[in-house]
Design an enzyme around this catalytic site. Structure first.
Site, short mmCIF file in Angstrom:
data_model
loop_
_atom_site.label_atom_id
_atom_site.label_comp_id
_atom_site.label_asym_id
_atom_site.label_seq_id
_atom_site.Cartn_x
_atom_site.Cartn_y
_atom_site.Cartn_z
N GLU A 1 50.22 -30.69 100.51
CA GLU A 1 49.21 -31.71 100.79
C GLU A 1 48.57 -31.53 102.16
OE1 GLU A 1 51.96 -32.25 99.07
OE2 GLU A 1 51.15 -33.01 97.18
N HIS B 1 54.64 -43.01 92.86
CA HIS B 1 53.44 -42.84 92.06
C HIS B 1 52.61 -44.12 92.02
CE1 HIS B 1 55.49 -39.21 90.85
NE2 HIS B 1 54.45 -38.82 90.15
C1 LIG Z 1 54.79 -33.74 97.50
C2 LIG Z 1 54.40 -33.80 96.09
N1 LIG Z 1 53.19 -33.39 95.70
C3 LIG Z 1 52.81 -33.46 94.42
C4 LIG Z 1 53.66 -33.94 93.46
C5 LIG Z 1 53.23 -34.00 92.00
N2 LIG Z 1 53.95 -32.99 91.26
C6 LIG Z 1 55.10 -33.28 90.62
S1 LIG Z 1 55.85 -31.93 90.04
C7 LIG Z 1 54.63 -30.90 90.61
C8 LIG Z 1 54.76 -29.42 90.40
C9 LIG Z 1 56.06 -28.91 90.92
O1 LIG Z 1 56.20 -27.55 90.64
P1 LIG Z 1 57.53 -26.76 90.94
O2 LIG Z 1 57.92 -26.99 92.36
O3 LIG Z 1 57.33 -25.38 90.52
O4 LIG Z 1 58.64 -27.48 90.07
P2 LIG Z 1 58.69 -27.59 88.48
O5 LIG Z 1 57.96 -28.83 88.11
O6 LIG Z 1 58.10 -26.37 87.91
O7 LIG Z 1 60.15 -27.72 88.18
C10 LIG Z 1 53.66 -31.64 91.23
C11 LIG Z 1 52.43 -31.07 91.82
C12 LIG Z 1 54.93 -34.36 93.91
N3 LIG Z 1 55.84 -34.87 93.06
N4 LIG Z 1 55.28 -34.27 95.20
#
Ligand SMILES: Cc1ncc(C[n+]2csc(CCOP(=O)(O)OP(=O)(O)O)c2C)c(N)n1
Ligand SMILES: Cc1ncc(C[n+]2csc(CCOP(=O)(O)OP(=O)(O)O)c2C)c(N)n1
Ligand SMILES: [Mg+2]
Ligand SMILES: [Mg+2]
Lengths: 320, 356, 320, 356
Positions: free
Chosen positions: C60, C129
């Protein structure tokens, strides 16, 4: 009792609590050998060693985030953010984690960290070295916000903060670090959090102030029969003491250094208006910093509320 | 010395069990048959937990849910490597880590149904509640490990996170602190190739996640994340090293998110079916089953009874979760601070004056 | 004029402005092929390509920080933060840089980024959220804060935000994304910033509300002769419209979803008390979220102000 | 393929000019004598600027000031490599970068005297105001480079920062974005061995800063930061690569902060005099002077006249800065927004009603 300034008082308090409780550890930028850029942690490194006084890499989220981990593991970390202007990158850790660990785990985990940081202007510093954005933290449930206004309250409040169950943002008014010397009780001395202090009783007007502004407020009000409240804990703040005073004086001025809009003064004013309006003989007034970025040294004296501005407001409210 | 090479590095990849179910005996940890059966049991239990969660969600009985299908070996294999005294800092996709750690299954469902009480971790279980903000909990693992070291306790901490999490500053600061303090911490990245709709290659230009450890002065290793033995071994080795004072390790579990990001996501918008299809043959449970069948540890019958037993546990967990009374309104206030503030007390009165 | 929901309206507005101004670019997590998790950027990637619609890594501060760099270079970046709960790690970039670039350079540089983010509860989402911490941004000079309350204001305000000279935090009420359909003017349609909108005229009480709460406020007030103000721009907010209404009604209720303490409601109440107290026939009252961490779905309905709570307050203030 | 090396990396160090003033001709960029003289002139001007700033501060005529003594070659060498159309994002210790870029000297003093107007960058000069918060401006350089690419302009951006800055999340996110978007940006780290009181070894466990680039999939290089030729060459090469579409580079200028952190700091509290002493022989100006003397580009006389000329410029700058009228009170409000808000207008009236 010795005459000490606020830096010395904070320093002694840290040393005493570290002596008392082996779980207290200090971490931050330059807090070790250098003793902190303001010397608040002076000598602690030599006394307690590098494991309990940690010079960290330059990373504010890192400082607060690892402090949270340490607290979860059972330590009592005191994190220093070198200037309040650099706390913004740690806000996520404070808001999203420290403030929520207890509620997120329905009480299984707690996160009793203390985040100390110098705040406020008046030291002729460059950009972001004079912030006073305490209101941001007051808006976040789960965090407590505490501000001493002199060496003695510094000891009493820091002692309590170090024994708190909840995360505390502890703001130290930079301008006053070395300005005021006063007697500070030796040995155990804890001031309860969430309790304000009546600095001076009076009948005509209540002036609520804290931290960096208190000393100026007291001076400005010398000629008046003003009741002066040192709020000390900004969140949660002591409504009872305020209401009692309002009932007596019917007039309230709030003084803070922070920008006016959405400063803590607004909340206090709104609360008084909501719950004690019938006692008011004049609108609640505010003397605050302006709604601009805190200026550089050449203009900062015009930004910071000082005695003339305060006295004018007192006159205005008394005339009302 | 004008142009001089001053550092050189290598990144390794570990696999023990291949897709045919053949294990490399030179690398194989010494598991007893029971241990292997336990692994298999947990993989199956996790899979069924996940499938049930998806169907409950479809029926409106759970909120948004994050499936970990395909990542079971990364989670179970690593989770089994911990001592009970070690501390685990999970993200939202780690239900199988919770399950392997012995977390009450009904509480997991309760959490996903939108009830904080599900993350009231039972006393004595060293795992943190799920961290919703990605990456930020990595620092807590480092901090806990630093604390363990300060307290001279032989415990390690570990953080679980995804490939997406490696892009955030907290990952960087967490790993850097860990390196500087030589903290006993293991960073377990489940590189499942996607962060919602962003493919791994667009998340970072480095060819592996493992090599990111080089920036912090400690080792990173890539393991086949669908190989439960390799994941176990890498984690075990890293934990031992950590506890011996050898410092942190970054483990990249190379795996795949078979499902949508969450039940709120539609992955057909951004990835092709063939890709998902191609990973089916790499299924971690299939692979372990093949190994066990080859080695007489599993047959059709035991397979069935394991699945049935797991199904029963899940049934119980679901009805357990669904029979929990709704939370008190007061719950909302109780845990903000250690004790209620003046203001909260007023607000609570307001609320209990009547609905709304 | 077509009947559209807020997601469609925002989407169309972005498309139109991108069409009009080649410097407008969109960046954020999943804003490309996926069209954003709420589909606000749906189809833009296909239309404008990956250079103008950038799927970013998960970071972010990175999103806002690179947007700042792009703005300095002459682009008009629209950064999406996936949920307001994740904006905290970008606060440093917003406060320390975006808000200050103009003043730091005495006007040589400006930083006209728009940071869009869904905010507020009521969609049965998990932790972080459902944040509504708009007041944090209102406390920071140099940033503007804008919140639409329906499809039409969404278009009018986003258009203006996209043509602004200053950084704008643009909050989109998640709960209303698909709830309300209404006619939205086609073609150019800009609503001026810093101007509130009188949704309904009335004599007995002024109710000030915005974003997620507006639609409920309107419903709650149906039975009353209430003047309803949709604040729209929260910082700097439109005092003139508020004062004019207060003079007429003498009674004010402020409704917001955010926690009460140090919410924007406090500032509005304090400002009214300071400058229009003589017109007040009752204390300014607030209907707000509680001072707790926004609860999970099972309890969120008790947290969010809804019509009964609002109606009760209206009764109370009318009886005063 | 059980345990398999999947990646290997090397980190290089570049030096052209050694401490005796001998240059490696195979690596030496082709400078005209005038170019070398210009370099020397800027090094000397910067040094005198710095010395004067320290003495002005001592007399209370400047506020807290950050000396860059010892780092002149890192700053001048790199700054000269830019085209005027390139964008520079500096930190607070880069006065010599400003000076090399042609920034009005009086404005620099004005800034350090506590007056924002000193950072009113002249139109057409592509440099940003000093960033006080460490590391955070790195992202702006990446963003500007991304914008240049989007706009299809052949410009590059560069960020200057210290070794301490590499620990912060913004460094990580800035470099990662740069890698992913293959942005035309150069990251110039002046590793001066200290971040206030924290020595480099405690800042990060990686042995070089340069190797941190590996985490982002692009090249990092260490250069002798007291060798103005090497710094110039590395920067020039990186800029050319960037503009040719070759993506970002991380340059670690290995140098030393000879002075205190700032005038508010007392470095004797945390570092030993011998260490500082040992770097004196490595002085970047001394080294270039030796080279020039050997090559007939400098003698006692020209040395003196260059210093005198620089001294005169500095005198003028100081008196220029000190003769500027104080800022208007209104200045405080004028630049918050594009136009004054209602509230600001009220507050301005309040202030102009009288002092305080
Ligand atoms: C700081 C933050 N930014 C955005 C989100 C929204 N979000 C939830 S999961 C995700 C993707 C996460 O990807 P990854 O780290 O590869 O984990 P995965 O979901 O593949 O297990 C996002 C953008 C969040 N939860 N936290
Ligand atoms: C984000 C942030 N944190 C803390 C500070 C206070 N501070 C100013 S300079 C400095 C050390 C910086 O070290 P380095 O990056 O190595 O740069 P150098 O000063 O050596 O040039 C610190 C901690 C700051 N300015 N910004
Ligand atoms: Mg992933
Ligand atoms: Mg340094």
């Amino acid at each position: 009792m010795a005459q000490v300034n606020m830096v010395q008082s904070l320093n002694q308090t840290l040393a005493e609590e570290m002596e008392r409780d082996p779980n207290v550890v200090v971490l931050g930028e330059d807090v070790g050998k250098n003793g902190g850029v303001f010397r608040v942690t002076n000598g602690l490194y030599e006394k307690f060693g590098p494991e309990r006084v940690m010079d960290t890499p330059l990373a504010e989220a890192g400082i607060v985030g690892t402090a949270i981990g340490m607290a979860l593991y059972g330590l009592k970390p005191v994190a220093e953010i070198q200037f309040m202007g650099f706390i913004y990158s740690a806000i996520d850790q404070i808001f999203s984690h420290a403030a929520r660990m207890r509620t997120r785990s329905r009480g299984r985990y707690r996160c009793p960290i203390v985040v100390r940081t110098p705040y406020g202007g008046g030291i002729k510093a460059i950009e972001l070295h004079s912030e006073s954005t305490e209101a941001l933290f007051c808006h976040m449930p789960g965090v407590k916000v505490v501000v001493p206004s002199g060496p003695a309250t510094a000891k009493g409040l820091l002692t309590s903060a170090l024994r708190e169950e909840d995360p505390v943002v502890f703001l130290e008014p930079t301008r006053l670090y070395r300005m005021i010397r006063e007697e500070v009780p030796e040995g155990e001395y804890a001031l309860p959090l969430a309790k304000a202090r009546i600095v001076k009783e009076g009948k005509d007007v209540t002036i609520i102030s804290w931290g960096s502004m208190l000393q100026r407020t007291v001076k400005a009000a010398e000629q008046y029969d003003a009741e002066i409240i040192d709020l000390m804990t900004l969140s949660p703040f002591d409504e009872e003491t305020i209401f009692a005073s309002v009932k007596k004086t019917g007039r309230v001025i709030i003084v803070h250094e922070a920008a006016r809009t959405c400063g803590l003064g607004a909340e206090i004013a709104a609360t008084i208006a909501e719950e004690a309006i019938l006692y008011l003989r004049a609108p609640v007034m505010r003397v605050t910093g302006y709604d601009v970025v805190m200026p550089f040294p050449k203009l900062e004296d015009y930004y910071l509320p000082e005695e003339t501005r305060m006295a004018k407001k007192i006159e205005e409210i008394l005339r009302y | 010395m004008p142009e001089q090479v001053i550092e050189s590095f290598e990144v390794e990849r570990l696999r023990i069990l291949n897709e045919k179910g053949e294990a490399d005996s030179s690398l194989m940890p010494s598991f007893s048959p029971d241990e292997i059966k336990k692994m298999y049991g947990l993989l199956v239990l996790s899979r069924i937990f996940d499938e049930r969660a998806l169907s409950l969600q479809g029926e409106g009985r759970l909120g948004t849910y994050a499936s970990f299908r395909g990542q079971e070996a990364s989670q179970v294999g690593s989770a089994l490597a911990f001592d009970p005294s070690d501390w685990i800092f999970p993200s939202y996709r780690e239900s199988a880590v919770f399950i392997s750690r012995g977390y009450p299954l009904d509480r997991l469902y309760q959490f996903w149904s939108g009830d904080e009480r599900g993350m009231r971790v039972p006393d004595g279980l060293n795992i943190l509640p799920i961290s919703i903000p990605v990456s930020t909990h990595i620092l807590h693992a480092t901090g806990a490990a630093m604390a363990a070291k300060i307290k001279k306790e032989k415990t390690a901490a570990a953080a679980y996170f995804g490939d997406g999490a490696t892009s955030k500053g907290d990952f960087h600061e967490g790993l850097n602190f860990a390196g500087v303090y030589n903290a006993p911490v293991v960073f377990i990245c489940q590189n499942n190739q996607w962060a919602i709709s962003l493919p791994r290659e667009r998340q970072t230009a480095s060819r592996t996640i493992a090599q990111k450890a080089l920036a912090y002065g400690f080792a990173g290793i890539q393991v086949d994340g669908n190989d439960v033995f390799a994941v176990y071994k890498a984690t075990k080795d890293a934990l031992e090293k950590a506890k011996e004072g050898g410092g942190p390790t970054l483990i990249e579990c190379y795996t795949y998110r078979m499902g949508h990001h969450t039940t709120a996501d539609d992955s057909t918008r951004y990835r092709i079916a063939e890709e998902v299809e191609s990973w089916k043959e790499k299924d971690p449970i299939l692979r372990l089953a093949r190994y066990m069948e080859k080695n007489g540890l599993l047959n059709e019958e035991s397979k069935k009874s394991i699945a049935e037993e797991a199904g029963k546990k899940i049934d119980e967990a679901v009805s357990g979760a669904e029979s929990m009374p709704p939370p008190d309104l007061e719950e909302m206030f109780t845990y903000t601070y250690h004790s209620l503030s003046h203001r909260e007390r007023k607000e609570m009165r307001e609320i209990s004056d009547g609905p709304g």
